[in-house]
Design a protein around this motif. Structure first.
Motif, mmCIF file in Angstrom:
data_model
loop_
_atom_site.group_PDB
_atom_site.id
_atom_site.type_symbol
_atom_site.label_atom_id
_atom_site.label_comp_id
_atom_site.label_asym_id
_atom_site.label_seq_id
_atom_site.Cartn_x
_atom_site.Cartn_y
_atom_site.Cartn_z
ATOM 1 N N LEU A 1 0.818 -1.204 0.000
ATOM 2 C CA LEU A 1 0.000 0.000 0.000
ATOM 3 C C LEU A 1 0.858 1.263 0.000
ATOM 4 O O LEU A 1 0.475 2.284 -0.562
ATOM 5 N N VAL B 1 -3.137 0.430 -4.838
ATOM 6 C CA VAL B 1 -4.416 -0.277 -4.979
ATOM 7 C C VAL B 1 -4.571 -0.833 -6.385
ATOM 8 O O VAL B 1 -5.071 -1.946 -6.584
ATOM 9 N N ASP C 1 -9.013 -3.449 4.891
ATOM 10 C CA ASP C 1 -9.369 -2.280 4.097
ATOM 11 C C ASP C 1 -10.471 -2.625 3.103
ATOM 12 O O ASP C 1 -10.697 -3.791 2.776
ATOM 13 N N VAL D 1 -11.998 -1.418 -0.698
ATOM 14 C CA VAL D 1 -11.712 -0.702 -1.937
ATOM 15 C C VAL D 1 -12.976 -0.660 -2.788
ATOM 16 O O VAL D 1 -13.597 -1.693 -3.049
ATOM 17 N N VAL E 1 -11.254 5.563 -7.520
ATOM 18 C CA VAL E 1 -11.020 4.519 -6.522
ATOM 19 C C VAL E 1 -11.125 5.123 -5.132
ATOM 20 O O VAL E 1 -10.510 6.161 -4.856
ATOM 21 N N ASP E 2 -11.910 4.499 -4.278
ATOM 22 C CA ASP E 2 -12.071 4.941 -2.893
ATOM 23 C C ASP E 2 -11.518 3.850 -1.983
ATOM 24 O O ASP E 2 -12.018 2.725 -1.978
ATOM 25 N N LEU E 3 -10.472 4.171 -1.238
ATOM 26 C CA LEU E 3 -9.831 3.231 -0.315
ATOM 27 C C LEU E 3 -10.124 3.679 1.106
ATOM 28 O O LEU E 3 -9.855 4.818 1.476
ATOM 29 N N MET F 1 -9.487 2.653 5.157
ATOM 30 C CA MET F 1 -8.615 1.840 6.008
ATOM 31 C C MET F 1 -8.856 2.163 7.477
ATOM 32 O O MET F 1 -8.882 3.341 7.851
#
Length: 246
Positions: A62, A94, A145, A147, A229-231, A233
């Motif tokens: 990451l 990602v 996490d 994604v 993209v939405d990560l 965590m």
């Protein structure tokens, strides 16, 4: 007065492994492009469980320190001479993660109508057909996490982004193989926040727990947005670090 031992202030085992591997990369023990020891070797070296080693490797990936290749192992990333060290680029990392190798389970994948935020980031009208893919990664202890990816429907044609099976290659490689599409540029927005109700449920968190959010817009060589993209965590499992020239 309660006296705390030094062990109570020590970072988690996986974080200690991350620090040790990064130190060995810095001192040349693991030069750029080299293959890291296998998970089994790292388990023996650090005297920890396999899930702890896996979590450490996930953090390193990451942060953009290593690349993990299906069936081959983990490799130290090469930094081009004269360029800033790219040791932490969550959005980029990602795109290179292999869902099938990292215990990723597809929460949902398929057609979706772009809401106002996604439509703006993809530069399409609100309500336009897009494909949404949500993947939850976890170790044996807990989710690590979540994604979520959005891309236009025509970009997802002839790919597996809308299918429920975990991908056996990274998203970037998958798009290049299936569509001949090269992803060139990422713009990231980082935030510290509380999870949404849905995120809290999937990540098994309290609604007041802190999470780190990375919202990344991904562009092709022509400067057009290809995907978002939405990560998300859990804050107690991750930290973000950067290194750059002055």
């Amino acid at each position: 007065m309660v006296v705390m031992s030094s062990e109570e202030f020590a970072p988690p085992k996986y974080a200690q492994i991350v620090q040790a591997i990064r130190q060995k990369i810095a001192d040349g023990t693991y030069p750029p492009g080299s293959l890291l020891p296998s998970e089994t070797q790292l388990v023996r070296e650090f005297r920890v469980s396999r899930p702890t080693v896996v979590r450490a490797l996930q953090v390193l990936q990451l942060r953009g320190v290593i690349e993990r290749e299906h069936g081959k192992g983990s490799f130290v990333k090469a930094t081009p001479p004269g360029s800033p060290e790219e040791n932490t680029r969550p959005g980029r990392a990602v795109l290179d993660r292999v869902e099938a190798d990292e215990n990723g389970s597809v929460v949902d994948a398929g057609p979706f109508a772009a809401d106002a935020v996604v439509a703006k980031l993809l530069d399409v009208p609100k309500g336009s057909p897009v494909v949404r893919r949500r993947v939850l990664f976890r170790d044996v202890e807990r989710p690590t996490d979540l994604v979520t990816l959005w891309c236009s429907a025509h970009q997802a044609d002839d790919t597996q982004l809308g299918e429920a099976a975990p991908l056996t290659s990274g998203i970037r490689q998958h798009l290049q193989t299936r569509k001949g599409l090269k992803l060139q540029h990422v713009v990231e927005r980082l935030s510290a926040r509380h999870p949404s109700a849905d995120e809290a449920k999937l990540l098994e968190l309290r609604k007041t727990a802190p999470v780190l959010g990375v919202l990344a817009s991904v562009f092709n060589g022509g400067g057009r947005p290809v995907m978002v993209v939405d990560l998300v965590m859990p804050g107690d499992l991750h930290e973000l670090e950067d290194s750059y020239s002055l």
